[in-house]
Write an enzyme that holds these catalytic residues in place. Structure first.
Site, PDB file in Angstrom:
ATOM      1  N   TYR A 123       0.813  -1.219   0.000  1.00 50.26           N
ATOM      2  CA  TYR A 123       0.000   0.000   0.000  1.00 50.26           C
ATOM      3  C   TYR A 123       0.845   1.267   0.000  1.00 50.26           C
ATOM      4  O   TYR A 123       0.299   2.366  -0.009  1.00 50.26           O
ATOM      5  CB  TYR A 123      -0.932   0.010   1.212  1.00 50.26           C
ATOM      6  CG  TYR A 123      -2.039  -1.011   1.094  1.00 50.26           C
ATOM      7  CD1 TYR A 123      -1.756  -2.369   1.173  1.00 50.26           C
ATOM      8  CD2 TYR A 123      -3.354  -0.624   0.888  1.00 50.26           C
ATOM      9  CE1 TYR A 123      -2.740  -3.314   1.058  1.00 50.26           C
ATOM     10  CE2 TYR A 123      -4.358  -1.570   0.764  1.00 50.26           C
ATOM     11  CZ  TYR A 123      -4.050  -2.917   0.850  1.00 50.26           C
ATOM     12  OH  TYR A 123      -5.032  -3.842   0.723  1.00 50.26           O
ATOM     13  N   LYS A 170       4.319 -14.314   5.329  1.00 50.22           N
ATOM     14  CA  LYS A 170       4.654 -15.275   4.270  1.00 50.22           C
ATOM     15  C   LYS A 170       6.182 -15.323   4.188  1.00 50.22           C
ATOM     16  O   LYS A 170       6.792 -15.183   3.119  1.00 50.22           O
ATOM     17  CB  LYS A 170       4.011 -14.789   2.950  1.00 50.22           C
ATOM     18  CG  LYS A 170       4.131 -15.728   1.783  1.00 50.22           C
ATOM     19  CD  LYS A 170       3.141 -16.868   1.812  1.00 50.22           C
ATOM     20  CE  LYS A 170       3.406 -17.828   0.672  1.00 50.22           C
ATOM     21  NZ  LYS A 170       2.651 -19.084   0.784  1.00 50.22           N
ATOM     22  N   ASP A 203      -1.348 -18.303   4.105  1.00 52.93           N
ATOM     23  CA  ASP A 203      -2.261 -19.215   3.408  1.00 52.93           C
ATOM     24  C   ASP A 203      -2.836 -20.247   4.373  1.00 52.93           C
ATOM     25  O   ASP A 203      -4.037 -20.543   4.375  1.00 52.93           O
ATOM     26  CB  ASP A 203      -1.585 -19.881   2.195  1.00 52.93           C
ATOM     27  CG  ASP A 203      -0.132 -20.253   2.430  1.00 52.93           C
ATOM     28  OD1 ASP A 203       0.460 -19.775   3.415  1.00 52.93           O
ATOM     29  OD2 ASP A 203       0.413 -21.039   1.639  1.00 52.93           O
ATOM     30  N   ASP A 227      -5.981  -6.723   5.100  1.00 55.00           N
ATOM     31  CA  ASP A 227      -7.135  -6.359   4.276  1.00 55.00           C
ATOM     32  C   ASP A 227      -7.927  -7.615   3.920  1.00 55.00           C
ATOM     33  O   ASP A 227      -9.150  -7.681   4.093  1.00 55.00           O
ATOM     34  CB  ASP A 227      -6.613  -5.662   3.006  1.00 55.00           C
ATOM     35  CG  ASP A 227      -7.724  -5.025   2.193  1.00 55.00           C
ATOM     36  OD1 ASP A 227      -8.856  -4.933   2.701  1.00 55.00           O
ATOM     37  OD2 ASP A 227      -7.461  -4.631   1.043  1.00 55.00           O
TER      38      ASP A 227
END
Ligand code: NAD
Length: 333
Positions: A123, A170, A203, A227
């Site tokens: 972002y 991640k 995930d 988000d």
């Protein structure tokens, strides 16, 4: 008397903001609203989706309540929400998803809080074309921003009697950026031995939230994962119409629903005002109006449980205005 900046918003914004205003008034809280423009509506009047006066008002009052804003796609304007969070350094975005008993959802007793880093990651808006057939968006993670968001999550956990913080990342693939976030989270966690700490790869976290959401409590993560996973959490508690959000910086706080401007429902008197009303509840707690916040939340819970005067997404047939009016009667009763 509190002075609060008010942004009605685009699309369904004005309808749900109106619902929140009448409910706050019914609870007897004395607020002087300073209404300012932002979003698509402001472009027509001010030529910009984020007028300087809007930022100045938020800086001055330190507290704002905001409806959702439409981000025009492909118009050259950046997201107003992102710009506002950056301008005011509202670095922590808190999104609590809690089950209201009686709500239409296969899940029960959900009580999750997403703490989303609000100022960097993808972002940051660092994007460029590489020739005409490729594009690059740069993901920025800094130790400073990671440290303050993880610290915020632990302090939130302590203040709200929560038991555990899960860092989501991640780092197995993004070894440098998410690796730095995870390393920082582990260091900060050592200063809070009274709160359990663990980490999950994003995930796996998405799957775990669908299969075993009750195992989780407060989750802290970089911007993009926050988000996405906060919308997932909204899905567990009845949908986007249910979940409020709060953006905190050191000098200002801005309260809003998690959902967007839902243009297809704009002006149709069918949007669920719960997320916006709960954003107002979070704001009232921040202002120290704890009893009014408690009364509004209890009335809303009773109305949703009864299931009569609620909007179609909650299985009812009431409009936004009718749901708010019934809530006002309940609060005053
Ligand atoms: P959205 O959240 O506006 O709507 C997605 C769907 O969720 C809707 O079609 C509707 O089915 C449902 N929904 C959302 N709010 C609801 C409510 N109160 N009651 C009942 N159903 C509700 O997402 P979108 O369609 O992807 O985005 C629309 C616009 O909103 C875009 O311009 C986007 O950029 C903007 N947006 C703004 C914010 C914000 O202001 N914080 C957040 C997200 C999206």
């Amino acid at each position: 008397m509190h002075k609060v900046t008010l942004i009605m918003g685009d699309g369904i914004g004005p309808e749900i903001a109106e619902a929140a205003l009448v409910v706050i008034e019914a609870a007897g809280v004395n607020i002087e609203w300073e209404e300012v423009g932002a979003g698509e509506g402001a472009i027509k009047i001010h030529g910009t989706p984020l007028p300087d006066a809007t930022i100045a008002s938020l800086r001055k009052n330190g507290v704002g309540l905001k409806g959702p804003l439409t981000t025009p796609i492909g118009s050259g304007f950046r997201s107003v929400n992102v710009a506002m969070r950056m301008e005011l350094d509202l670095y922590a975005n808190i999104r609590p998803s809690k089950t209201f008993p009686g709500v239409l959802s296969p899940y029960r007793d959900i009580d999750l809080v997403v703490v989303r880093e609000n100022t960097e990651d993808l972002y940051a808006g660092v994007e460029h074309m590489v020739g005409s057939d490729a594009a690059e968006s740069i993901k920025i993670i800094t130790r400073k921003a990671s440290e303050r968001i993880v610290r915020f999550a632990f302090e939130y956990a302590i203040d709200h009697n929560r038991r555990k913080v899960t860092a989501v990342h991640k780092a197995n693939i993004l070894k440098l950026s998410d690796g730095l976030f995870l390393e920082t989270a582990r260091q900060v966690a050592m200063k809070y031995p009274q709160i359990e700490f663990e980490d999950r790869i994003v995930d796996n976290m998405a799957m775990q939230l669908v299969q075993k959401p009750q195992q989780y409590d407060v989750m802290v993560m970089p911007n993009l994962y926050g988000d996405i996973l906060s919308d997932l959490c909204a899905g567990l508690v009845g949908g986007l119409g249910m979940v409020p959000g709060a953006n905190f910086g050191d000098r200002a706080a801005l309260f809003e629903p998690v959902h967007g401007s839902a243009p297809k429902y704009a002006g149709k008197n069918r949007a669920n005002p719960t997320a916006m009303i709960m954003a107002a509840v979070l704001m009232l707690r921040h202002l120290g109006e704890k009893e009014a916040a408690r009364r509004i939340e209890a009335a809303l819970a009773a109305q949703i449980y009864e299931g009569k005067t609620v909007t179609p997404d909650l299985g009812g047939a009431a409009g936004t205005r009718e749901m708010a009016a019934a809530l006002v009667r309940r609060i005053k009763a």
